[in-house]
Structure formats: structure tokens, C-alpha cells
Design an enzyme around this catalytic site. Structure first.
Site, PDB file in Angstrom:
ATOM      1  N   HIS A  20     -97.584 -41.437 -32.439  1.00 22.34           N
ATOM      2  CA  HIS A  20     -98.063 -39.864 -31.976  1.00 22.34           C
ATOM      3  C   HIS A  20     -97.913 -39.054 -33.423  1.00 22.34           C
ATOM      4  O   HIS A  20     -96.851 -39.284 -34.190  1.00 22.34           O
ATOM      5  CB  HIS A  20     -97.160 -39.375 -31.060  1.00 22.34           C
ATOM      6  CG  HIS A  20     -96.368 -39.966 -31.207  1.00 22.34           C
ATOM      7  ND1 HIS A  20     -95.371 -40.825 -30.916  1.00 22.34           N
ATOM      8  CD2 HIS A  20     -95.266 -38.814 -30.975  1.00 22.34           C
ATOM      9  CE1 HIS A  20     -93.946 -41.009 -30.722  1.00 22.34           C
ATOM     10  NE2 HIS A  20     -93.884 -39.582 -31.022  1.00 22.34           N
ATOM     11  N   LYS A  69     -91.567 -28.192 -26.111  1.00 22.22           N
ATOM     12  CA  LYS A  69     -90.519 -27.428 -26.507  1.00 22.22           C
ATOM     13  C   LYS A  69     -90.742 -26.032 -27.048  1.00 22.22           C
ATOM     14  O   LYS A  69     -90.243 -25.433 -27.316  1.00 22.22           O
ATOM     15  CB  LYS A  69     -90.115 -28.163 -28.178  1.00 22.22           C
ATOM     16  CG  LYS A  69     -89.445 -29.750 -27.709  1.00 22.22           C
ATOM     17  CD  LYS A  69     -89.111 -30.264 -29.172  1.00 22.22           C
ATOM     18  CE  LYS A  69     -88.176 -32.210 -28.586  1.00 22.22           C
ATOM     19  NZ  LYS A  69     -90.038 -32.665 -28.568  1.00 22.22           N
TER      20      LYS A  69
END
Length: 339
Positions: free
Chosen positions: A253, A182
Site C-alpha cells: 500500500h 487518521k
């Protein structure tokens, strides 16, 4: 005959529908096909580095004369592109000529279409019982059938190896830190990195226990150290580390981003939990070292098009509404009989 390149595949995209538009992020999600298979394109304007970019030269949307692959992993492809006719080479795009980022998912599944489509959201209350009885089977299903293949590609060095910031292959303490796709990898105000742990026994926040606190603290310190070493202009207190619940995929994560980065819904209450707060909550839990988030009630939001809402929480909501209606009716009847 050679296989088509990712750039060739991108050019073959045939538009079907606009499935979402976000004016805040200046992005559009397009549904279409590539070689008759469903495909999704997510196109968004890259962040502007105002120290080097003249905002008066903001380009108008147009066809993309230049496209360059940034990374490819399984069905996911990431590109930099330009709407400016004078920018035509990959080198020029990489050096700041890109003004558009494109994510291509191909072949896309129905689950992908639902995820990236505009939808209403609902707040849900997930008790420990609901998690064990209803959500855990959903999580198990999401981990089967190679759905985490792209994650394991990264952990095993088969994909995105050139992007890795920190690689620690220790099976317990280790993690892979790399830039999130991103991020344009240049604008520090929107810095966005992600750490994938080597451990495969933790699917989400729900699996964290009090005994994991020392490990989480070491992980937190090493992620911050890795980011600051790679990007010296970033100081430790300019980073925020958080965990999503529910996560987008079920391999533990941690997101490490600039405190100035506006992540929208991804950083909103009901989705993101700061890692420091998670650690503190675990430290103060009673019940010994095995106490953890599997035993608590979590409140968060889900989209109405998600499998989690349609397969779990919508049914629970309808059942609860029926039970409440029955209780009210019983109360009315009871009062009448008593009278």
C-alpha cells in the site's frame, strides 16, 4: 435480542491502564475491556480548521456527550465525538461538531497492546540474508490466520465502500484509494489518503523489482490524479507519496498525504521512503529486471516491544555482541602470547 451497536460497545469500555500518551498529537492510548475481552481505545484531538474555528473556544476535556460511528471494519472501529455538551447528534458531529477522534480495537490482541504501548526504539540493519532467513518467515506468519481480512474486506467492497475515492478492480493495475481513518476528511492541511493495490503478490518494499518500475509510475500518476480530482483545492505538488518499511501490515500500500501533514514517526527517516525515490533506486539497480529491494541492506527502526525486535533483531544483536567480545578477547590473548 439485537446485538449491541458499536456505540454501545464503546460505552461498555472499562478502563484498565493508560498505555501511552502523545502530547504532540494530543492523543492517549487506553487499555481496558469490553465484555471481558481486551480492548484498546486511541483517542486524539482532531485537527482544527482555523479558517472556521475560533481557537479561543478551545474545549476542555470532559466526558463525551456525543459519539458517532464513522466506519467499522473487522476489529477496527472509528468514531467522531464531542466533549461539548451542546453537540449531541451524529449530523452535528459530521458537520464539524466533533473535537475528538476515537479508534476502538476490539477484541485486541497482545500484539496490538505492544504496538500501541510506549516503548524504546532501536535502529536495525536488515541485510538480504537476514531478510530471507529471519524476517521473511515472520512476514509469512503475519499474513496467515485472517490477519489481512480487513484489507481484503476493502478490496472486495465489503467494508468502507462509501469512503472509496477511486476503485479500479483490474487484478494487476488496479487499486483502491480511500481516506485514511487518521484524517478528519475536512482539513486539507492534514489530508491523508491510502492506496491498496489489487495485486496480492507484493507484501512490502522487499518484493519490488526493477521490472515493476513502469507499474509503479502508473500507480503514482493515478493516485495523484485521483486525490486531486476528489479534492480540487489540492495540487499535485502538494502531495507526498511514501511507503513504510517495515509496514504495519503485509499487503502493499502507498500513503498519499498533504506535504503539510506532520506524521511524526510515521514519516520519519528509518520508516518512510518516498515513492519517487524508490522508483529512482529501482531504475538505477544493476542486475537486470529481476534485481530489486530483496537484494539490498535496509536500515530502519523498530520498537523494543515489537515481535520483530523480540523475535529477530534482539537475538541477532546479542549474538553480534558476543562475537565481538570474543574477537576482542582473542586479540588480547593473542597479543599476550606473542609477547
Amino acid at each position: 435480542m439485537s446485538s449491541p451497536t458499536p456505540e454501545d460497545l464503546l460505552r461498555q469500555f472499562k478502563f484498565s491502564f493508560l498505555i501511552n500518551q502523545d502530547t504532540r498529537t494530543k492523543s492517549v492510548n487506553l487499555l481496558g475491556t469490553i465484555a471481558s475481552a481486551p480492548a484498546i481505545l486511541i483517542a486524539e484531538k482532531t485537527a482544527f480548521d482555523i479558517s472556521a474555528f475560533n481557537l479561543s473556544h478551545f474545549p476542555a476535556p470532559a466526558l463525551l456527550p456525543a459519539v458517532a460511528l464513522v466506519e467499522k471494519n473487522d476489529i477496527y472501529h472509528w468514531f467522531l465525538a464531542s466533549t461539548v455538551s451542546g453537540v449531541r447528534t451524529a449530523d452535528a458531529l459530521a458537520q464539524g461538531g466533533a473535537d475528538v477522534k476515537i479508534t476502538m480495537i476490539w477484541p485486541a490482541t497482545e500484539a496490538h497492546v505492544r504496538k500501541y504501548s510506549k516503548q524504546n526504539v532501536r535502529m536495525v540493519e536488515e541485510t538480504a540474508e537476514v531478510y530471507r532467513r529471519c524476517v521473511w518467515p515472520y512476514v509469512q506468519a503475519k499474513r496467515e490466520g485472517g490477519r489481512l481480512g480487513w484489507v481484503y474486506n476493502i478490496l472486495e467492497g465489503k467494508a468502507e465502500a462509501e469512503s472509496v475515492i477511486v476503485r479500479d478492480d483490474d487484478p494487476v493495475e488496479g487499486f483502491i484509494l480511500l481516506p485514511d481513518l487518521k484524517w478528519d476528511r475536512k482539513t486539507m492541511a492534514s489530508l491523508y489518503t491510502m492506496a491498496l493495490v489489487q495485486r496480492r503478490d507484493i507484501t512490502s518494499l522487499r518484493d519490488l523489482k526493477k521490472r515493476d518500475v513502469p507499474w509503479l509510475k502508473r500507480l503514482q500518476a493515478n493516485i495523484i490524479k485521483g486525490v486531486c480530482a476528489k479534492y480540487p483545492s489540492v495540487e499535485p505538488d502538494q502531495l507526498k507519496l511514501y511507503i513504510h518499511y517495515q509496514p504495519s501490515y503485509y499487503h502493499f500500500h502507498i500513503h498519499a498525504v498533504s506535504v503539510t501533514h506532520d506524521g511524526g514517526m510515521g514519516q520519519a527517516a528509518g520508516r518512510a521512503l518516498l515513492l519517487g525515490n524508490v522508483i529512482s533506486q529501482l531504475e538505477w539497480m544493476g542486475g537486470g529486471e529481476e534485481a530489486g529491494f530483496a537484494d539490498v541492506t535496509l536500515t530502519y527502526f523498530v520498537g523494543e516491544e515489537s515481535e520483530l525486535w523480540q523475535g529477530v533483531f534482539e537475538g541477532l544483536r546479542e549474538k553480534r555482541n558476543c562475537e565481538e567480545a570474543a574477537a576482542v578477547e582473542d586479540g588480547v590473548v593473542g597479543d599476550g602470547m606473542a609477547a
